[in-house]
Design a protein around this motif. Structure first.
Motif, PDB file in Angstrom:
ATOM      1  N   VAL A   4      10.678  -3.937   8.932  1.00 51.82           N
ATOM      2  CA  VAL A   4       9.314  -3.485   9.196  1.00 51.82           C
ATOM      3  C   VAL A   4       8.596  -4.385  10.204  1.00 51.82           C
ATOM      4  O   VAL A   4       7.833  -3.905  11.043  1.00 51.82           O
ATOM      5  N   ASP A   5       8.849  -5.682  10.182  1.00 55.51           N
ATOM      6  CA  ASP A   5       8.203  -6.589  11.133  1.00 55.51           C
ATOM      7  C   ASP A   5       8.567  -6.250  12.572  1.00 55.51           C
ATOM      8  O   ASP A   5       7.749  -6.407  13.489  1.00 55.51           O
ATOM      9  N   ARG A   6       9.794  -5.786  12.774  1.00 57.19           N
ATOM     10  CA  ARG A   6      10.278  -5.456  14.114  1.00 57.19           C
ATOM     11  C   ARG A   6       9.494  -4.302  14.721  1.00 57.19           C
ATOM     12  O   ARG A   6       9.274  -4.270  15.941  1.00 57.19           O
ATOM     13  N   PHE A   7       9.091  -3.361  13.899  1.00 54.07           N
ATOM     14  CA  PHE A   7       8.496  -2.125  14.398  1.00 54.07           C
ATOM     15  C   PHE A   7       6.967  -2.093  14.293  1.00 54.07           C
ATOM     16  O   PHE A   7       6.357  -1.090  14.651  1.00 54.07           O
ATOM     17  N   THR A   8       6.339  -3.183  13.825  1.00 52.76           N
ATOM     18  CA  THR A   8       4.894  -3.136  13.563  1.00 52.76           C
ATOM     19  C   THR A   8       4.156  -4.352  14.128  1.00 52.76           C
ATOM     20  O   THR A   8       3.377  -5.005  13.408  1.00 52.76           O
ATOM     21  N   PRO A   9       4.330  -4.696  15.399  1.00 53.14           N
ATOM     22  CA  PRO A   9       3.681  -5.905  15.921  1.00 53.14           C
ATOM     23  C   PRO A   9       2.195  -5.751  16.232  1.00 53.14           C
ATOM     24  O   PRO A   9       1.523  -6.749  16.475  1.00 53.14           O
ATOM     25  N   ASN A  10       1.675  -4.520  16.249  1.00 47.94           N
ATOM     26  CA  ASN A  10       0.249  -4.330  16.520  1.00 47.94           C
ATOM     27  C   ASN A  10      -0.226  -3.069  15.788  1.00 47.94           C
ATOM     28  O   ASN A  10       0.583  -2.294  15.275  1.00 47.94           O
ATOM     29  N   PRO A  11      -1.531  -2.854  15.705  1.00 51.16           N
ATOM     30  CA  PRO A  11      -2.043  -1.720  14.915  1.00 51.16           C
ATOM     31  C   PRO A  11      -1.527  -0.361  15.357  1.00 51.16           C
ATOM     32  O   PRO A  11      -1.218   0.499  14.514  1.00 51.16           O
ATOM     33  N   LEU A  49       1.308   0.391  16.843  1.00 50.75           N
ATOM     34  CA  LEU A  49       2.713   0.546  16.461  1.00 50.75           C
ATOM     35  C   LEU A  49       2.878   0.622  14.940  1.00 50.75           C
ATOM     36  O   LEU A  49       3.819   1.233  14.450  1.00 50.75           O
ATOM     37  N   ARG A  50       1.963   0.019  14.191  1.00 50.32           N
ATOM     38  CA  ARG A  50       2.003   0.185  12.737  1.00 50.32           C
ATOM     39  C   ARG A  50       1.767   1.645  12.361  1.00 50.32           C
ATOM     40  O   ARG A  50       2.451   2.195  11.483  1.00 50.32           O
ATOM     41  N   ALA A  51       0.803   2.276  13.022  1.00 52.37           N
ATOM     42  CA  ALA A  51       0.547   3.691  12.752  1.00 52.37           C
ATOM     43  C   ALA A  51       1.750   4.546  13.143  1.00 52.37           C
ATOM     44  O   ALA A  51       2.133   5.480  12.419  1.00 52.37           O
ATOM     45  N   HIS A  52       2.368   4.213  14.282  1.00 54.10           N
ATOM     46  CA  HIS A  52       3.544   4.960  14.725  1.00 54.10           C
ATOM     47  C   HIS A  52       4.696   4.780  13.730  1.00 54.10           C
ATOM     48  O   HIS A  52       5.404   5.740  13.399  1.00 54.10           O
ATOM     49  N   PHE A  53       4.882   3.570  13.259  1.00 49.70           N
ATOM     50  CA  PHE A  53       5.951   3.281  12.300  1.00 49.70           C
ATOM     51  C   PHE A  53       5.776   4.096  11.021  1.00 49.70           C
ATOM     52  O   PHE A  53       6.732   4.698  10.514  1.00 49.70           O
ATOM     53  N   LEU A  54       4.567   4.138  10.485  1.00 46.87           N
ATOM     54  CA  LEU A  54       4.328   4.882   9.251  1.00 46.87           C
ATOM     55  C   LEU A  54       4.560   6.375   9.466  1.00 46.87           C
ATOM     56  O   LEU A  54       5.108   7.061   8.592  1.00 46.87           O
ATOM     57  N   ALA A  55       4.167   6.874  10.644  1.00 43.91           N
ATOM     58  CA  ALA A  55       4.418   8.277  10.941  1.00 43.91           C
ATOM     59  C   ALA A  55       5.918   8.550  11.045  1.00 43.91           C
ATOM     60  O   ALA A  55       6.413   9.584  10.565  1.00 43.91           O
ATOM     61  N   LEU A  56       6.658   7.628  11.657  1.00 43.90           N
ATOM     62  CA  LEU A  56       8.106   7.793  11.771  1.00 43.90           C
ATOM     63  C   LEU A  56       8.770   7.753  10.400  1.00 43.90           C
ATOM     64  O   LEU A  56       9.653   8.562  10.092  1.00 43.90           O
ATOM     65  N   LEU A  57       8.339   6.834   9.555  1.00 48.48           N
ATOM     66  CA  LEU A  57       8.902   6.746   8.210  1.00 48.48           C
ATOM     67  C   LEU A  57       8.641   8.038   7.435  1.00 48.48           C
ATOM     68  O   LEU A  57       9.505   8.532   6.705  1.00 48.48           O
ATOM     69  N   PHE A  58       7.449   8.588   7.605  1.00 48.75           N
ATOM     70  CA  PHE A  58       7.132   9.874   6.970  1.00 48.75           C
ATOM     71  C   PHE A  58       8.051  10.975   7.485  1.00 48.75           C
ATOM     72  O   PHE A  58       8.552  11.808   6.715  1.00 48.75           O
ATOM     73  N   LYS A  59       8.295  10.991   8.796  1.00 50.07           N
ATOM     74  CA  LYS A  59       9.128  12.040   9.395  1.00 50.07           C
ATOM     75  C   LYS A  59      10.570  11.977   8.924  1.00 50.07           C
ATOM     76  O   LYS A  59      11.216  13.005   8.697  1.00 50.07           O
ATOM     77  N   VAL A  60      11.123  10.780   8.805  1.00 49.86           N
ATOM     78  CA  VAL A  60      12.552  10.663   8.480  1.00 49.86           C
ATOM     79  C   VAL A  60      12.819  10.600   6.983  1.00 49.86           C
ATOM     80  O   VAL A  60      13.977  10.673   6.562  1.00 49.86           O
ATOM     81  N   ASP A  61      11.780  10.462   6.157  1.00 48.10           N
ATOM     82  CA  ASP A  61      12.025  10.317   4.720  1.00 48.10           C
ATOM     83  C   ASP A  61      12.817  11.509   4.173  1.00 48.10           C
ATOM     84  O   ASP A  61      12.693  12.642   4.649  1.00 48.10           O
ATOM     85  N   GLU A  91       2.508  -6.990   3.834  1.00 45.73           N
ATOM     86  CA  GLU A  91       2.102  -7.992   4.814  1.00 45.73           C
ATOM     87  C   GLU A  91       2.223  -7.465   6.248  1.00 45.73           C
ATOM     88  O   GLU A  91       1.402  -7.768   7.110  1.00 45.73           O
ATOM     89  N   ALA A  92       3.248  -6.643   6.479  1.00 47.39           N
ATOM     90  CA  ALA A  92       3.487  -6.137   7.827  1.00 47.39           C
ATOM     91  C   ALA A  92       2.547  -5.003   8.203  1.00 47.39           C
ATOM     92  O   ALA A  92       2.040  -4.957   9.334  1.00 47.39           O
ATOM     93  N   VAL A  93       2.304  -4.072   7.298  1.00 47.22           N
ATOM     94  CA  VAL A  93       1.510  -2.886   7.651  1.00 47.22           C
ATOM     95  C   VAL A  93       0.064  -2.982   7.177  1.00 47.22           C
ATOM     96  O   VAL A  93      -0.768  -2.157   7.567  1.00 47.22           O
ATOM     97  N   GLY A  94      -0.229  -3.973   6.356  1.00 48.19           N
ATOM     98  CA  GLY A  94      -1.568  -4.101   5.797  1.00 48.19           C
ATOM     99  C   GLY A  94      -1.597  -3.588   4.372  1.00 48.19           C
ATOM    100  O   GLY A  94      -0.889  -2.632   4.020  1.00 48.19           O
ATOM    101  N   ALA A  95      -2.424  -4.221   3.540  1.00 47.84           N
ATOM    102  CA  ALA A  95      -2.448  -3.892   2.113  1.00 47.84           C
ATOM    103  C   ALA A  95      -2.866  -2.439   1.875  1.00 47.84           C
ATOM    104  O   ALA A  95      -2.260  -1.738   1.056  1.00 47.84           O
ATOM    105  N   TRP A  96      -3.915  -1.988   2.574  1.00 47.80           N
ATOM    106  CA  TRP A  96      -4.371  -0.610   2.366  1.00 47.80           C
ATOM    107  C   TRP A  96      -3.296   0.385   2.763  1.00 47.80           C
ATOM    108  O   TRP A  96      -3.021   1.349   2.035  1.00 47.80           O
ATOM    109  N   SER A  97      -2.665   0.181   3.915  1.00 45.20           N
ATOM    110  CA  SER A  97      -1.625   1.102   4.382  1.00 45.20           C
ATOM    111  C   SER A  97      -0.433   1.102   3.441  1.00 45.20           C
ATOM    112  O   SER A  97       0.179   2.148   3.195  1.00 45.20           O
TER     113      SER A  97
END
Length: 363
Positions: A280-287, A289-301, A331-337
């Protein structure tokens, strides 16, 4: 540019595959053959090919562990900035490599891979000159946008007119997060090496026998986008032993048995989900990309077919992965996310802290 040929007991086809690599109109091509401990005429064929092509690299594995570990061995030994994994029973058409490289260099979006169309060949005769999945995408008018293309021209006049003519009309962009198979199979895909490196260090891949193309296409394409090229660039050979093809594609028919022997596509997708969360750290270096990562995880789940798992874990592989290492994920995506993601993937109305405690107890 590197072409990795993966072979197991396809000695009767291997010469066509290798010669198609050395017969490319693009001269700077590295050819690596990875043999999965073949027991047929492969050793003699390879010896003859090495005599003709001393630059060819041959890697011999001690056992047949499947397509994916062999592909990774070839990738580790390669030096090209672009990589094609060519099945030994297929072969490239002469302009294949040049076209792939040219399209990569001509795209304004920096895509993860390109997909060339295919000839479907049975008994050395072309039966169909397109692939159904790419054909459906192109016929739907999707991805066609010439403004995304700036045709590249090198100072020495490269590429040839035969490759560059009308290239913008052949390119159909597949944006990031588009997780639906619209590409050719393994031999038609040309990856950016940088994209492959983001996903190739997943240790689970050593147990994935097939599904290499789905794993890398969903990962590299879902992250960075891809391109479908409306031109046949390789020949897909149908010979009776193909896992995913019993006959050439025919409209409104299935040409293979979903989930049949050798079909590891679901497992490949589950391994991709695990890797995204593990790294997760690799794919979430800024806000952004964090949003993009969560969307990608949703898509591939994907649901996990293991009947021994509790209901929440069967519903979502992503939920399993998040629970497994929740603190690092948060820690990588934020507590709320992280709380939102856990509730979303587990399909639970409960609060995240109580849910996490409950889920951990159930595993």
């Amino acid at each position: 540019m590197t072409v990795v040929i993966v072979n197991y007991n396809y000695g009767r086809f291997l010469q066509d595959a290798v010669e198609s690599v050395f017969g490319q109109t693009y001269s700077d091509v590295e050819c690596i053959v990875v043999d999965n401990a073949s027991t047929d005429e492969t050793p003699a064929v390879l010896a003859a090919l090495q005599a003709r092509h001393p630059d060819m690299i041959v890697l011999r594995r001690a056992a047949n562990d499947g397509q994916t570990p062999a592909s990774l061995d070839g990738l580790a030994a390669s030096t090209g900035e672009y990589v094609i994994f060519l099945d030994a029973d297929d072969y490239l058409l002469p302009k294949c490599v040049e076209t792939h490289v040219y399209v990569h260099l001509s795209m304004r979006p920096h895509i993860g891979f390109t997909s060339g169309d295919m000839l479907q060949v049975a008994e050395n005769k072309v039966v169909v000159s397109t692939g159904e999945e790419s054909n459906r995408y192109i016929r739907g008018g999707k991805g066609y946008n010439p403004s995304l293309v700036r045709p590249y021209t090198a100072e020495d006049g490269w590429p040839s007119a035969a490759v560059s003519a009308g290239i913008a009309d052949k390119i159909h962009y597949v944006p990031p997060l588009a997780i639906r198979w619209v590409w050719s199979p393994t031999s038609g895909l040309c990856y950016r090496r940088d994209a492959l490196r983001l996903f190739a260090d997943n240790p689970r891949l050593q147990t994935l026998r097939t599904g290499t193309d789905l794993y890398f296409a969903y990962g590299c394409g879902g992250l960075s986008g891809s391109v479908v090229i409306d031109e046949p660039l390789f020949a897909y050979r149908i010979h009776g032993g193909n896992i995913f093809t019993a006959h050439a594609q025919l409209d409104r028919t299935l040409n293979y048995t979903v989930g049949g022997h050798g079909d590891s596509n679901i497992l490949a997708q589950l391994y991709l989900i695990d890797h995204l969360v593990d790294q997760v750290d690799r794919f979430t270096p800024n806000p952004w990309l964090r949003a993009h990562f969560l969307a990608l995880l949703f898509k591939v789940d994907h649901a996990d077919p293991n009947p021994k798992l509790p209901a929440w874990a069967r519903r979502s592989r992503a939920a399993q992965a998040i629970v497994r290492d929740y603190d690092a994920f948060a820690e990588a995506v934020g507590a709320w996310s992280a709380r939102w993601a856990l509730l979303w993937f587990s399909k639970s109305p409960r609060s995240a802290p109580s849910l996490l405690a409950s889920l951990r107890r159930s595993t």
